[in-house]
Structure formats: structure tokens, C-alpha cells
Scaffold this motif. Structure first.
Motif, PDB file in Angstrom:
ATOM      1  N   CYS A 189       0.943  -1.400  -0.201  1.00  0.00           N
ATOM      2  CA  CYS A 189       0.163  -0.102   0.048  1.00  0.00           C
ATOM      3  C   CYS A 189       0.670   1.113  -0.259  1.00  0.00           C
ATOM      4  O   CYS A 189      -0.565   2.152   0.560  1.00  0.00           O
ATOM      5  CB  CYS A 189      -1.015   0.073   1.331  1.00  0.00           C
ATOM      6  N   GLY A 190       1.826   1.323  -0.538  1.00  0.00           N
ATOM      7  CA  GLY A 190       2.963   2.497  -0.585  1.00  0.00           C
ATOM      8  C   GLY A 190       4.834   2.146  -0.098  1.00  0.00           C
ATOM      9  O   GLY A 190       4.642   1.334   1.086  1.00  0.00           O
ATOM     10  N   LEU A 191       4.471   3.615   0.290  1.00  0.00           N
ATOM     11  CA  LEU A 191       6.407   3.735   0.926  1.00  0.00           C
ATOM     12  C   LEU A 191       6.342   3.097   2.888  1.00  0.00           C
ATOM     13  O   LEU A 191       7.473   2.511   2.475  1.00  0.00           O
ATOM     14  CB  LEU A 191       6.736   4.927   1.488  1.00  0.00           C
ATOM     15  N   LYS A 192       5.787   2.594   3.484  1.00  0.00           N
ATOM     16  CA  LYS A 192       5.553   2.736   4.835  1.00  0.00           C
ATOM     17  C   LYS A 192       4.590   1.614   4.755  1.00  0.00           C
ATOM     18  O   LYS A 192       4.400   1.305   6.224  1.00  0.00           O
ATOM     19  CB  LYS A 192       5.851   3.729   5.653  1.00  0.00           C
ATOM     20  N   HIS A 193       4.652   0.404   3.802  1.00  0.00           N
ATOM     21  CA  HIS A 193       3.346  -0.488   4.089  1.00  0.00           C
ATOM     22  C   HIS A 193       4.128  -1.538   4.770  1.00  0.00           C
ATOM     23  O   HIS A 193       2.765  -2.555   6.047  1.00  0.00           O
ATOM     24  CB  HIS A 193       3.942  -1.681   2.303  1.00  0.00           C
ATOM     25  N   ALA A 194       5.112  -1.895   5.146  1.00  0.00           N
ATOM     26  CA  ALA A 194       5.559  -2.805   6.104  1.00  0.00           C
ATOM     27  C   ALA A 194       5.313  -2.352   7.827  1.00  0.00           C
ATOM     28  O   ALA A 194       5.846  -2.855   8.796  1.00  0.00           O
ATOM     29  CB  ALA A 194       7.358  -3.014   5.761  1.00  0.00           C
ATOM     30  N   ASP A 195       5.486  -0.656   7.640  1.00  0.00           N
ATOM     31  CA  ASP A 195       5.083  -0.581   9.207  1.00  0.00           C
ATOM     32  C   ASP A 195       3.595  -0.630   9.986  1.00  0.00           C
ATOM     33  O   ASP A 195       3.003  -1.116  10.675  1.00  0.00           O
ATOM     34  CB  ASP A 195       4.705   0.938   8.904  1.00  0.00           C
ATOM     35  N   MET A 196       2.912  -1.386   9.002  1.00  0.00           N
ATOM     36  CA  MET A 196       1.164  -1.403   9.321  1.00  0.00           C
ATOM     37  C   MET A 196       1.651  -2.512  10.205  1.00  0.00           C
ATOM     38  O   MET A 196       0.842  -4.236   9.152  1.00  0.00           O
ATOM     39  CB  MET A 196       0.827  -1.945   8.140  1.00  0.00           C
ATOM     40  N   ILE A 197       2.289  -2.795  10.966  1.00  0.00           N
ATOM     41  CA  ILE A 197       2.196  -4.485  11.995  1.00  0.00           C
ATOM     42  C   ILE A 197       1.652  -3.743  13.188  1.00  0.00           C
ATOM     43  O   ILE A 197       1.591  -2.517  13.770  1.00  0.00           O
ATOM     44  CB  ILE A 197       3.578  -4.860  12.293  1.00  0.00           C
ATOM     45  N   THR A 198       0.494  -4.463  13.894  1.00  0.00           N
ATOM     46  CA  THR A 198      -0.210  -4.460  15.209  1.00  0.00           C
ATOM     47  C   THR A 198      -0.334  -5.732  15.872  1.00  0.00           C
ATOM     48  O   THR A 198       0.006  -6.837  15.614  1.00  0.00           O
ATOM     49  CB  THR A 198      -1.573  -3.583  15.139  1.00  0.00           C
ATOM     50  N   ILE A 199      -0.863  -5.519  16.524  1.00  0.00           N
ATOM     51  CA  ILE A 199      -1.550  -6.846  17.521  1.00  0.00           C
ATOM     52  C   ILE A 199      -2.435  -7.319  17.860  1.00  0.00           C
ATOM     53  O   ILE A 199      -3.526  -6.492  17.810  1.00  0.00           O
ATOM     54  CB  ILE A 199      -1.039  -6.982  19.344  1.00  0.00           C
TER      55      ILE A 199
END
Length: 407
Positions: free
Chosen positions: A174-184
Motif C-alpha cells: 500500500c505504499g512507502l511504509k507498508h511494512a509499518d502496518m503491523i499491530t497486535i
């Protein structure tokens, strides 16, 4: 493979294993048959070619048998899919919003969270939406993966029979910071969930420390970021060295500790940070020793205490694209943004040069495409559903980050 914690998803694992089993069986069967034919009908054993006429029995066999296998595999997949898509009556609804680049979960009572917290053994209906581009809500332990498409409201459901913490990912680039879309995904007992949802129980020390700072107006002058417009910043207080001026005019270098914080609250003029006036009123006995201890512990631990605007910016995902340290990221940095001269293009492509005042920042939040800053793309989603109070908090937070020349 992640351990499976969703009863309805057992069929998914079963379908996978059955399909894998048939694939391995067919691979072995075809390979063995091929090797046997190479050996059995080698030209040394059959120097003269033999004409083989058709066999009705074999034709029926290799038509009907694959058909039955495919139908069986289809039925296995369909039943597992149906179980995953049939949402039980009375399931608790949780709103799931994907945005560049974070998750936001909203409960029926209005409570929001960056983590998905659910009670054990309770069906949860997920109302999936996206604010910007396509995302994909993926919980490996649940075998749930569902796309969030702009302009389309979709639904899924989950239920955990095991207490614990499990990963949530975005499975669609989904874009530049796709890898940041991590949660619990946090699965807790029902009593613990009710307390969390309704805000019952004693707050954690960190929450109590920040609430005390807010209650006594500390954030009216002090910030928890890099700005220091009205009073020294409280950011990283326990890990920095300060020069203080004593009542007799002498200067002294110190590293703030609990005793210094207690003294600064009860008698601010006893050791002033160099460069600041003695404007802070003494709190004397308004704060108890216990309250001061909690506040000091929170500040010295480098707590992420923020005013309401900063907390809202974090919750809405603003800090996933904008920094507060002066470096531009996907979007312009918030540090020094307010009051700076901004250049760019309007929605119709015309150049503009404006001061980043209250109106400019409000417009950048609610209609970002109206004034796209120079050097950046028109990628920010419009937060035009925010109420006036929330907008005021966000604008106030950006203003608190100070004024500095910016392009």
C-alpha cells in the motif's frame, strides 16, 4: 505455520492439507508411472512399435476420476469458506480502518485503539473500511485475510478460543511504509476486556503520570517534543544535561533526577534552567509526595506523554508520514511548520505561496489536495470527518512545535 486459534478456520487448514496431499499423491503417481513406462516400453524391449487402439474403460476412468477429485476439493474449500463468511447473529461489532500506514479499531461505545482487543470465546464482526488506498487485513493465526477497498464497506468475523497476543499485518502493498502496518490482536478474558473497554480499574503508572501532568496544566507551557516556546521541553528529561542558575546567580550543570523535579515543581526559582525566567508558579503542597513521585518516574523513564493533540495525531496515523524532528518524510515535518512560508500547487495546478497559519493547517487536514506542498505528492487522505474540537487539538499541537523557516 502459525498455530490456529479460530474454530471456524479449522476447515481452512483441513482444505489446505487435503489439497497438498492430493498434489503430492499426483506428483508421485505421475513420476512413478512415467519411470515405469520408460523402463517397460524401452526400445530394447520393444524393437517393433505396437499399435494400441483406444480403450473406453480407460477413457471413462481418467475422465470421471479427476472430476470426482476436483469436486471433492471444491466442496472442501467451499465449506471452509462458507464457515469463515457466515457471521454469527449477535456478534460484537468492531470497526477496522486501514490507512497509510497504521490501523485504527473503533468499538460500539466510541473507544478507539491502535491494537485490536477482543474477549475470548466471543464472535467479533469486523466492519472493514479504508481511508485511502487498498489494504488487506491479515491475521495469520485466524487464517483471516480480507481486502479493504476504497469506497466499499466489507465485513469479516473472528473468534478466538485462546487467550494471547497475535500478529496483524497488511497483506496488500500500500505504499512507502507498508511494512509499518503491523499491530497486535490481543485476546483477553471477558472481565479484563470489559474493564479495558469501559475504562474501569486503576490506571497504569504511565497513564497516571501523564494524566497528572495534564490535570495540573503542565502541558500548557511544557511540551513533550522538540519545541520549547513557553517553557523548557520535557522530552527525554532524564537523559540530558541541563545548566541551571541558582538564586545567587551561580551556574551549575546537572542531570535532572527525581529530587530536581520535586524541587522544580514546589520551588521553581531554586534552580532555573539557563535562558528561562522564573515565571512558573510554585505548587507547594498542592501535589502530594506520591503524586510527585509518579510524575517524576514517568518523566525520567522517557515516557511518551503528549497533550491531546499529539495523542490524536498519533492515533490518526499522522506521525506515520510526518515527523517532529525537522526531517521531511512522506509528508512535511511538523517541526517549525506553523508560521512558515509554504509553496506548492493548488488542486487546479496553480502555484501558491502562503503562510502556514491556522486556516492553512486546517485545510491541509480536511482537504489536503487543495494546497499540495512543493516536493510532495497528493497522497494524503482527507480527514474531513473530524469534529471542530479534534481539529483545534491537532492545530494546537502543530503550533506547539514552534516556528522555524521551512521551504
Amino acid at each position: 505455520m502459525y498455530p490456529q486459534i479460530f474454530t471456524a478456520a479449522k476447515g481452512v487448514d483441513q482444505a489446505f492439507l487435503i489439497i497438498l496431499g492430493f498434489a503430492v499423491f499426483i506428483l508421485v503417481a505421475v513420476t512413478v508411472t512415467m519411470l515405469y513406462f520408460l523402463w517397460r516400453y524401452h526400445y530394447t524391449r520393444n524393437p517393433q512399435p505396437t499399435e494400441i487402439k483406444g480403450s473406453v474403460t480407460l477413457e471413462i476412468l481418467w475422465t470421471v476420476l479427476p472430476l470426482l477429485i476436483v469436486l471433492g476439493l471444491f466442496w472442501t474449500g467451499w465449506t471452509s469458506f462458507k464457515a469463515m463468511r457466515t457471521i454469527p447473529e449477535g456478534a460484537m461489532t468492531v470497526g477496522v480502518e486501514g490507512r497509510m500506514w497504521s490501523w485504527r479499531f473503533t468499538y460500539a461505545n466510541g473507544k478507539t485503539s491502535k491494537e485490536l482487543v477482543i474477549p475470548v470465546d466471543t464472535p467479533i464482526k469486523l466492519a472493514l473500511t479504508t481511508r485511502d488506498v487498498i489494504h488487506s487485513f491479515y491475521v495469520p493465526a485466524m487464517r483471516v485475510k480480507w481486502d479493504l477497498v476504497p469506497g466499499m464497506d466489507t465485513q469479516a468475523w473472528i473468534q478466538s478460543d485462546t487467550v494471547g497476543d497475535y500478529d496483524i499485518f497488511c497483506a496488500e502493498y500500500c505504499g512507502l511504509k507498508h511494512a509499518d502496518m503491523i499491530t497486535i490482536l490481543r485476546v483477553v478474558d471477558k472481565d479484563e476486556f470489559d474493564s479495558w473497554l469501559n475504562g474501569k480499574g486503576e490506571p497504569a503508572e504511565e497513564e497516571l503520570g501523564m494524566s497528572l501532568l495534564e490535570e495540573f496544566g503542565c502541558f500548557d507551557c511544557h511540551s513533550m517534543d522538540l519545541s520549547s516556546e513557553s517553557a523548557p521541553s520535557l522530552l527525554d528529561l532524564g537523559n540530558r544535561e541541563e545548566t541551571v542558575v541558582l538564586p545567587d546567580g551561580k551556574e551549575k550543570k546537572i542531570r535532572p533526577d527525581e529530587a530536581y523535579i520535586r524541587q522544580s515543581v514546589r520551588d521553581p526559582g531554586a534552580a532555573l534552567v539557563k535562558g528561562w525566567d522564573n515565571d512558573m508558579p510554585p505548587y507547594g503542597d498542592e501535589l502530594s509526595d506520591a503524586q510527585l513521585g509518579v510524575m517524576a518516574a514517568y518523566l525520567l523513564k522517557g515516557g511518551q506523554g503528549k497533550d491531546k493533540g499529539a495523542a490524536l495525531a498519533d492515533e490518526l496515523g499522522c506521525l506515520g508520514c510526518h515527523t517532529t524532528d525537522g526531517t521531511d518524510d512522506v509528508g512535511p515535518t511538523f517541526l517549525g511548520l506553523y508560521g512558515s512560508e509554504r509553496k506548492g500547487k493548488t488542486a487546479d495546478g496553480k502555484p501558491y505561496e502562503l503562510e502556514a497559519d491556522d486556516g492553512y493547517i486546517r485545510r491541509a487536514i480536511t482537504d489536503p489536495g487543495a494546497n499540495v506542498p512543493k516536493g510532495f505528492d497528493d497522497e494524503m487522505p482527507a480527514f474531513n470527518d473530524l469534529d471542530a474540537a479534534s481539529l483545534d487539538q491537532l492545530v494546537g499541537y502543530i503550533k506547539s512545535l514552534g516556528k522555524k523557516d521551512a521551504e
